[in-house]
Scaffold this motif. Structure first.
Motif, PDB file in Angstrom:
ATOM      1  N   HIS A  94     -47.096 -28.770  47.634  1.00 39.46           N
ATOM      2  CA  HIS A  94     -45.593 -29.124  48.935  1.00 39.46           C
ATOM      3  C   HIS A  94     -44.605 -29.912  49.270  1.00 39.46           C
ATOM      4  O   HIS A  94     -43.661 -30.162  49.557  1.00 39.46           O
ATOM      5  CB  HIS A  94     -46.176 -28.398  50.119  1.00 39.46           C
ATOM      6  CG  HIS A  94     -45.161 -27.455  50.961  1.00 39.46           C
ATOM      7  ND1 HIS A  94     -44.018 -27.673  51.381  1.00 39.46           N
ATOM      8  CD2 HIS A  94     -45.522 -28.100  52.785  1.00 39.46           C
ATOM      9  CE1 HIS A  94     -43.455 -27.146  52.553  1.00 39.46           C
ATOM     10  NE2 HIS A  94     -43.493 -27.236  52.927  1.00 39.46           N
ATOM     11  N   LEU A  95     -46.188 -30.945  49.963  1.00 38.78           N
ATOM     12  CA  LEU A  95     -45.651 -32.174  50.341  1.00 38.78           C
ATOM     13  C   LEU A  95     -45.172 -33.040  49.353  1.00 38.78           C
ATOM     14  O   LEU A  95     -43.935 -33.921  49.489  1.00 38.78           O
ATOM     15  CB  LEU A  95     -46.611 -32.869  51.133  1.00 38.78           C
ATOM     16  CG  LEU A  95     -46.957 -32.602  52.607  1.00 38.78           C
ATOM     17  CD1 LEU A  95     -48.428 -32.970  52.969  1.00 38.78           C
ATOM     18  CD2 LEU A  95     -46.303 -32.672  53.331  1.00 38.78           C
ATOM     19  N   MET A  96     -44.864 -33.352  48.360  1.00 35.39           N
ATOM     20  CA  MET A  96     -45.354 -34.316  46.881  1.00 35.39           C
ATOM     21  C   MET A  96     -43.461 -33.400  46.463  1.00 35.39           C
ATOM     22  O   MET A  96     -42.752 -34.607  46.472  1.00 35.39           O
ATOM     23  CB  MET A  96     -45.675 -33.876  46.253  1.00 35.39           C
ATOM     24  CG  MET A  96     -46.857 -34.727  46.140  1.00 35.39           C
ATOM     25  SD  MET A  96     -46.871 -36.925  47.107  1.00 35.39           S
ATOM     26  CE  MET A  96     -49.048 -37.158  47.678  1.00 35.39           C
ATOM     27  N   ASN A  97     -43.073 -32.451  46.557  1.00 32.20           N
ATOM     28  CA  ASN A  97     -42.326 -31.778  46.434  1.00 32.20           C
ATOM     29  C   ASN A  97     -40.940 -31.954  48.221  1.00 32.20           C
ATOM     30  O   ASN A  97     -39.864 -32.606  47.189  1.00 32.20           O
ATOM     31  CB  ASN A  97     -41.905 -30.250  46.527  1.00 32.20           C
ATOM     32  CG  ASN A  97     -42.560 -29.903  45.496  1.00 32.20           C
ATOM     33  OD1 ASN A  97     -42.590 -30.699  44.282  1.00 32.20           O
ATOM     34  ND2 ASN A  97     -42.639 -28.418  44.730  1.00 32.20           N
ATOM     35  N   LEU A  98     -41.046 -31.973  48.842  1.00 32.83           N
ATOM     36  CA  LEU A  98     -40.451 -32.166  50.125  1.00 32.83           C
ATOM     37  C   LEU A  98     -40.219 -33.652  49.845  1.00 32.83           C
ATOM     38  O   LEU A  98     -39.142 -33.851  50.472  1.00 32.83           O
ATOM     39  CB  LEU A  98     -40.855 -31.347  51.228  1.00 32.83           C
ATOM     40  CG  LEU A  98     -41.062 -30.264  51.633  1.00 32.83           C
ATOM     41  CD1 LEU A  98     -42.173 -29.993  52.966  1.00 32.83           C
ATOM     42  CD2 LEU A  98     -39.773 -29.547  51.813  1.00 32.83           C
ATOM     43  N   ASN A  99     -40.739 -34.491  50.175  1.00 29.77           N
ATOM     44  CA  ASN A  99     -40.637 -36.210  50.224  1.00 29.77           C
ATOM     45  C   ASN A  99     -40.598 -36.067  49.308  1.00 29.77           C
ATOM     46  O   ASN A  99     -39.702 -37.354  48.782  1.00 29.77           O
ATOM     47  CB  ASN A  99     -41.755 -36.223  50.990  1.00 29.77           C
ATOM     48  CG  ASN A  99     -42.034 -35.661  52.667  1.00 29.77           C
ATOM     49  OD1 ASN A  99     -41.451 -35.285  53.217  1.00 29.77           O
ATOM     50  ND2 ASN A  99     -43.010 -35.330  52.587  1.00 29.77           N
ATOM     51  N   ALA A 100     -41.778 -36.663  47.740  1.00 26.76           N
ATOM     52  CA  ALA A 100     -41.717 -37.686  46.902  1.00 26.76           C
ATOM     53  C   ALA A 100     -40.701 -37.046  45.702  1.00 26.76           C
ATOM     54  O   ALA A 100     -39.473 -37.714  45.560  1.00 26.76           O
ATOM     55  CB  ALA A 100     -43.003 -37.751  46.399  1.00 26.76           C
ATOM     56  N   ARG A 101     -41.091 -36.206  45.757  1.00 30.28           N
ATOM     57  CA  ARG A 101     -40.281 -35.661  44.103  1.00 30.28           C
ATOM     58  C   ARG A 101     -38.109 -34.935  44.701  1.00 30.28           C
ATOM     59  O   ARG A 101     -37.408 -36.073  43.795  1.00 30.28           O
ATOM     60  CB  ARG A 101     -40.572 -34.172  43.613  1.00 30.28           C
ATOM     61  CG  ARG A 101     -39.640 -33.632  42.049  1.00 30.28           C
ATOM     62  CD  ARG A 101     -40.577 -32.360  41.980  1.00 30.28           C
ATOM     63  NE  ARG A 101     -41.919 -33.040  40.749  1.00 30.28           N
ATOM     64  CZ  ARG A 101     -43.389 -32.155  41.939  1.00 30.28           C
ATOM     65  NH1 ARG A 101     -42.960 -31.508  42.430  1.00 30.28           N
ATOM     66  NH2 ARG A 101     -43.683 -32.823  40.577  1.00 30.28           N
ATOM     67  N   SER A 102     -38.265 -34.772  45.847  1.00 30.80           N
ATOM     68  CA  SER A 102     -37.019 -34.759  46.086  1.00 30.80           C
ATOM     69  C   SER A 102     -36.055 -36.164  46.689  1.00 30.80           C
ATOM     70  O   SER A 102     -34.993 -35.832  46.499  1.00 30.80           O
ATOM     71  CB  SER A 102     -36.768 -33.864  47.405  1.00 30.80           C
ATOM     72  OG  SER A 102     -37.084 -34.901  48.723  1.00 30.80           O
TER      73      SER A 102
END
Length: 219
Positions: A94-102
């Motif tokens: 969830h956090l990697m998608n929201l912050n890093a990947r996006s």
């Protein structure tokens, strides 16, 4: 008219950034991940529903704009906190998608359009706690990625005429933060409109000598 894009443009900080760009004469394009927010949006600019954790969706969004882009504020992101031993695989994703990947996908698809502008600026949103904080290992780690991405991109993209900086907010005075910290002194928190002015400055000609900076913002 110069074009600006704002990811996460319907959130508290995103709206302030959109307003700042619009009032400065930019044509603004913004994203949300929430269809209900798109339907209820009444601010300036054109809003699209985009899952920025999908490279293909990010590509389609930018291709739909298909204009040279002078300024990009990559505001999209999110926050949760949990002790390390209680963090789940879902928390991590969830956090990697929201912050890093996006952040990475947004920047990667924007590069050709930023280059077409001749001279352009990207401002990414990290966090003051990116270097580490108790019960925030995943959040801090995802924001550390954003800070490192901005610094690497500033070096790689300089020859293309693209400047990249990252701001490091502390607590921002948003309705969501007031709800979870009702006893805090809100006057000590930076207002979204204040941070928006920092972003606007970093996208202006006056800041043309600044790239690769990680800039703390807050009271």
């Amino acid at each position: 008219m110069s074009v600006a894009v704002v990811t996460g443009g319907t959130g508290a900080l995103g709206r302030a950034v959109v307003n700042a760009f619009s009032q400065s004469g930019y044509e603004v394009y913004l994203t949300t991940i929430d269809e209900s927010e798109r339907a209820g949006y009444q601010g300036p600019g054109k809003v699209d529903v985009v899952n920025l954790a999908s490279l293909e969706e990010a590509k389609r969004w930018v291709a739909g704009i298909n204009k040279p882009i002078s300024a990009a504020a990559l505001v999209a992101g999110g926050f949760t906190m949990q002790p390390i031993e209680k963090a789940s695989e879902e928390d991590f994703e969830h956090l990697m998608n929201l912050n890093a990947r996006s952040a990475f996908y947004s920047l990667s698809v924007l590069v050709p359009y930023l280059e077409r502008a001749g001279s352009s600026s990207v401002v990414m949103v990290g966090a003051r706690v990116y270097s580490g904080a108790a019960s925030m290992a995943l959040y801090a780690g995802s924001k550390a990625f954003v800070v490192s991405l901005a610094k690497s991109a500033s070096i790689e993209l300089k020859a293309k005429g693209i400047r990249v900086n990252v701001i490091l907010p502390d607590i921002i005075d948003t309705p969501a933060n007031r709800r979870v910290m009702p006893d805090a002194d809100f006057e000590k928190w930076a207002k979204p409109e204040e941070i928006a002015q920092v972003i606007l400055y970093l996208c202006s000609e006056e800041s043309r000598l600044i790239t690769g900076a990680a800039i703390p913002v807050g009271r």
